[in-house]
Design an enzyme around this catalytic site. Structure first.
Site, PDB file in Angstrom:
ATOM      1  N   CYS A   1      11.102  32.070 -51.135  1.00 41.82           N
ATOM      2  CA  CYS A   1       9.859  32.056 -51.530  1.00 41.82           C
ATOM      3  C   CYS A   1       9.601  33.346 -52.266  1.00 41.82           C
ATOM      4  CB  CYS A   1       8.833  31.976 -50.365  1.00 41.82           C
ATOM      5  SG  CYS A   1       8.924  33.373 -49.335  1.00 41.82           S
TER       6      CYS A   1
ATOM      7  N   ARG B   1      19.264  42.543 -45.352  1.00 42.76           N
ATOM      8  CA  ARG B   1      19.952  42.198 -46.640  1.00 42.76           C
ATOM      9  C   ARG B   1      20.963  43.409 -46.671  1.00 42.76           C
ATOM     10  NH1 ARG B   1      18.996  41.752 -52.161  1.00 42.76           N
ATOM     11  NH2 ARG B   1      19.912  39.844 -52.725  1.00 42.76           N
TER      12      ARG B   1
END
Lengths: 479, 503
Positions: free
Chosen positions: A62, A96
């Protein structure tokens, strides 16, 4: 490299679509093509950047993921608030691998989860008051934070909070920039709009607003844009550029500080790594500050040499000469890597499904190792990404846009790749299928993969995946 | 050819120089300034400010409701977790669970976007069910929501009805649902309401007719090994059972060279039949409150909450309850197993006795761990529960009181996070820390050895495959704890005469 592969991709596409209800089948048909590298007209192009069909198990994320998770999250000396309920920040916490130097919790905040942890009351009465208080508490808990960004989650936009007012008020009160980012997850159709929104918020709230320091300018100043320093790879790129004689005045956003963001309008040339997520701000800088930008690709020696020379050409003789010297220095090492690994990987077929720049940028690195990428595609690519991809891929290879979990599985069954490169949501499906797999978002907790320092690691890891003996232990169950 | 990856590369001289050179563009604070603040964060003064926080949450040990709902849904055979809401949420849940279990996690969303925010998510629900049914052919949809859906107020029941009326999915396919807003409760509550939703849907209108089976509800439990351990113990006892929300085969599936999307879970027929069981035994309390209400009040079935069977006493209690409910004795094999584990505890206690512990995790897990630590003579000092409520707080204190010699120092902190815990670890240091992978930040800052127990565990492999409940689980936990102590002891003594080979 085989620039044409024998593969009836058209037929395969028809087969995979059979199962869909008609409306979805028609829609999905437009997102799958057999590649024509010379493609220039719309008939040989696929459709992209449109809504995923409900219920199909897309891998897409998103806008919040695109902003907090990708663009803003790595800015290391600022605190990024996951503003809303607890989940979004929890699942994007420390995940990440945007490496940075700094002391977490003291002068760097990248691997922390800072949230307003919305409760029912915040939904009913609004979260602005809480947000103000929260900013004050950040200043108190983290006195060395250089700034704050407010990363909105879904409810914030739905309940009509005015975070911009809070941001302005708090910027004044706290004396550090507080930046509102309207990246609610329901905006847009993937991470992509989140990148755009994040770029715009840098434009509107940092450039020209936050004062930075750069002691001098030189004719060799460049900026790395859109490198997230996953596994430290922006450093590996920086090293090459510095060896070429260039001065990297900012590395955005991996291992980046707020001050580096303010250096954005100062370089002579902007080097764009991930075009998808940062082209917006690059174009803005070009239009408003007259700074040219160019894309480069530091995956695999062929592309590295090519990109280095392309970059050097934008400067003078001195840089061009120096660049040749750097290539000369590293070429024997690269050749040695190829000599070692190519025989073990020659002719192996690779299927990719990633995001950003990788579906096209890593093709050359595989080819350097003698491997052929037979299928590739983007989670959230746009038309311009695909236009950059067709020429990189062999004729008849398969290109897909936002494929569902189902499509990917069928493609893998029929195409029988020797290696799949995709993400965590895909990884264990392929493990179960007995297909060697590497995560190509996080470099599967390895890396770096770019630059001269990255290619040996890339080659080692691909070899490890394809040739590990454990795959041979799988025994099919008698049916 | 020596290949250096990130682990070594950035320690090399080239990179050290690069990092040093980069600082001129970073505009960093001086090293003295950074050091000063770093030291300041370790002080009592900082701790006070830290605990005075009202709005800010830093490194919380909790996830949101829909994640729990998803985990629960994955515990049912041929069931597709179906989330009405934004697609990013589902991408996150799938990634998060995959990183812990190292397994595929199938789930779909209805990809709601701005237009759904304005017009509602009805068309998303209808198309989503149609597509998902065509592609993944589930025998049940377990439907949950995200905060977007909850804020705009979608009427799930009406939407599902409409989808069935339109014939996009068969009328008979079970479509239980749960409202799981992320802004109330945490993952443990999402698990609870999804389970309640499934049980309620599958048994509505059915009349209870007694069978001999006992239902077991594990609660929000991310150890596939725990599920297998429950089944093993019940098999040894020869007790017929239904293990509800059994994720052991869906999130720890054998590799046969092909991917099976619905590789495990409680058979749906058993779910229907669960209303007929003798009783339901829940191994957690705080993740089964609403489900328990259904079973007690609607099913009128005995619902027994035992403490999460971590440690000897809790396992004794669990087995006693099963024995009483089933009329079956505890077999020698289990009694022998208990004896061996107690023997192991007696062999190892010297390294645990008097050791001070900090714990952070879900409420039921914490209660289990406190109980086990007390059995070994350890001292629970800081007990932090981000998603704990006042009931938990009371229960934890009551438990600590049962062993005054070891429990009296324990302090329980509900609704506090890892940053609070960081202050506690600096101002009142302990010997051992127990928590999930994110606690490694605390280990890094304080040097206190971390024992990874809980969820998520991302940075160590396969720990979830080993049970932490039952006697076997007690042995696993003991081994983990004592060997962490011994590893640390080696580190501390490696340059001293105390560097012993026999411990």
């Amino acid at each position: 490299m085989p620039r044409i592969i024998e593969q009836d991709t058209e037929k395969l596409i028809e087969e995979v679509l059979e199962i869909y209800p008609e409306k979805t089948r028609k829609e999905r048909r437009k997102h799958l093509i057999s590649n024509d590298p010379e493609c220039t007209t719309s008939t040989c192009q696929l459709k992209s950047n449109v809504k995923s069909r409900p219920g199909v198990m897309t891998s897409r994320g998103c806008a919040y993921a695109g902003s907090k998770g990708v663009v803003w999250g790595p800015i290391k000396d600022m605190v990024h608030i996951s503003h809303g309920p607890v989940g979004c920040g929890q699942y994007s916490w420390w995940s990440r691998r945007n490496y940075y130097n700094g002391i977490t919790g003291i002068n760097a905040f990248g691997t922390m989860h800072i949230t307003s942890d919305f409760q029912e009351n915040d939904i009913v009465f609004g979260g602005d008051k809480k947000l103000e208080q929260l900013c004050r508490e950040i200043k108190e808990m983290f006195p060395l934070a250089k700034g704050i960004s407010i990363q909105c989650e879904c409810p914030v936009g739905l309940i009509g909070d005015d975070i911009e007012s809070v941001a302005r008020k708090m910027t004044k009160e706290l004396g550090i920039p507080v930046i509102p980012v309207r990246c609610e997850g329901f905006r847009g159709i993937s991470q992509s709009l989140g990148h755009h929104i994040a770029n715009d918020s840098i434009r509107d709230w940092v450039l020209g607003k936050v004062k930075g320091i750069l002691d001098k300018e030189t004719p060799y100043d460049v900026l790395i844009l859109g490198d997230y320093n996953i596994g430290g790879e922006a450093w590996a790129s920086r090293k090459i550029l510095e060896e070429m004689g260039l001065r990297v005045i900012a590395q955005i956003p991996g291992d980046c500080t707020l001050n580096e963001l303010t250096n954005m309008p100062r370089p002579k040339l902007i080097l764009v790594h991930c075009y998808r997520s940062t082209n917006y701000i690059a174009r803005y800088l070009e239009e408003n500050y007259g700074i040219p930008w160019m894309e480069y690709n530091f995956f695999g020696p062929t592309k590295i040499y090519e990109s280095m020379r392309k970059i050097a050409k934008r400067f003078d003789e001195k840089i061009m000469e120096q660049t040749e010297k750097v290539i000369e220095k590293y070429k024997p090492i690269m050749d040695e890597v190829i000599e070692k690994y190519r025989p073990r990987l020659e002719g192996k077929k690779v299927m990719l499904y990633v995001g950003g720049l990788r579906p096209r940028h890593i093709v050359g690195a595989y080819e350097d190792l003698g491997m052929t990428v037979i299928a590739t595609g983007y989670e959230f690519g746009h038309r311009d990404d695909y236009e950059r991809t067709y020429p990189e891929m062999p004729k008849n290879s398969l290109i897909y846009d936002d494929p569902s979990h189902y499509e990917l599985e069928v493609f893998a069954e029929k195409l029988k790749p020797d290696l799949v490169g995709s993400g965590i949501k895909e990884k264990y499906v392929y493990h179960k299928m007995g297909v060697p797999f590497r995560q190509m978002h996080s470099w599967d907790y390895s890396g770096p993969y770019h630059g001269f320092d990255g290619f040996p690691v890339f080659a080692r890891d691909m070899d490890m995946a394809v040739n590990n003996p454990s795959w041979k232990l799988i025994r099919r169950k008698a049916k | 050819m020596k290949i250096m990856d990130h682990v070594e590369l950035y320690k090399s001289e080239d990179y050290k120089e690069l990092f040093e050179n980069k600082k001129q563009f970073e505009c960093p604070y001086s090293e003295e300034e950074v050091k000063k603040i770093e030291e300041y964060t370790k002080t009592e003064e900082y701790k006070e400010k830290n605990f005075a926080r009202k709005a800010l949450t830093i490194n919380p040990a909790k996830a949101c409701q829909p994640l729990g709902a998803l985990l629960c849904a994955l515990g049912f055979k041929d069931t597709l977790p179906f989330v009405q809401g934004s697609q990013g949420c589902v991408a996150y849940f799938r990634s998060h669970l995959s990183r812990h279990f190292k397994e595929p996690v199938p789930a779909v969303s209805t990809s709601m976007t701005e237009d759904a925010a304005v017009f509602g998510g009805l068309s998303n629900m209808i198309e989503g069910l149609e597509n998902a049914y065509a592609l993944y052919k589930p025998k049940m949809f377990a439907i949950s929501t995200t905060c977007m859906t909850e804020v705009i107020g979608d009427d799930l029941n009406a939407f599902i009805k409409k989808a069935k009326q339109q014939g996009v999915i068969p009328k008979g396919i079970p479509t239980p649902y749960a409202n799981t807003p992320s802004f109330t409760g945490s993952h443990i509550n999402g698990y609870d309401v999804m389970l309640r939703g499934i049980l309620n849907y599958m048994t509505t209108g059915l009349k209870a007719s007694q069978t001999e089976r006992i239902n077991i509800i594990p609660g929000f439990d991310t150890y596939s090994g725990n599920y297998r351990e429950i089944k093993r113990l019940l098999r040894l006892m020869d007790v017929p059972y239904i293990l509800l929300a059994d994720i052991s085969d869906s999130l720890d599936a054998p590799n046969y060279g092909d991917y099976e999307m619905y590789s495990g879970g409680t058979p749906l027929g058993d779910v229907v039949d669960s209303i007929n069981s003798t009783a339901t035994v829940a191994l957690q309390k705080y993740s089964t409150i609403k489900t328990g209400e259904l079973i007690k009040e609607v099913w009128r079935q005995p619902f027994v909450n035992v403490p999460y069977p971590v440690g000897i006493k809790n396992t004794d209690l669990f087995l006693d309850v099963i024995s009483q409910l089933s009329g079956k004795p505890i077999p020698d094999e289990i009694i022998e197993e208990r004896g061996r584990v107690v023997d192991a505890m007696i062999d190892s206690y010297a390294y645990i006795h008097g050791k001070r512990f900090a714990l952070i995790g879900d409420p039921d897990l914490l209660l289990g761990l406190i109980s086990f630590i007390l059995e070994l003579g350890g001292i629970p000092v800081h007990i932090v529960c981000t998603n704990g409520d006042e009931d938990f707080e009371k229960e934890a204190y009551a438990l600590l009181k049962t062993e005054p010699l070891f429990g009296s120092e324990g302090k329980v902190y509900i609704k506090k996070d890892m940053w609070h815990l960081r202050s506690l670890l600096f101002t009142e240091p302990v010997d051992l820390l127990i928590g999930n992978s994110y606690c490694k930040a605390l280990w890094k800052d304080t040097g206190i050895p971390l024992i990874r127990v809980g969820f998520p565990i991302f940075d160590r492999h396969h720990m979830h495959r080993y049970p932490i409940i039952g006697y076997a689980g007690a042995l696993n936990l003991l081994t983990l704890m004592v060997n962490t102590v011994l590893d640390e002891l080696d580190r501390q003594t490696k340059d001293s005469p105390s560097f012993d080979v026999i411990r």
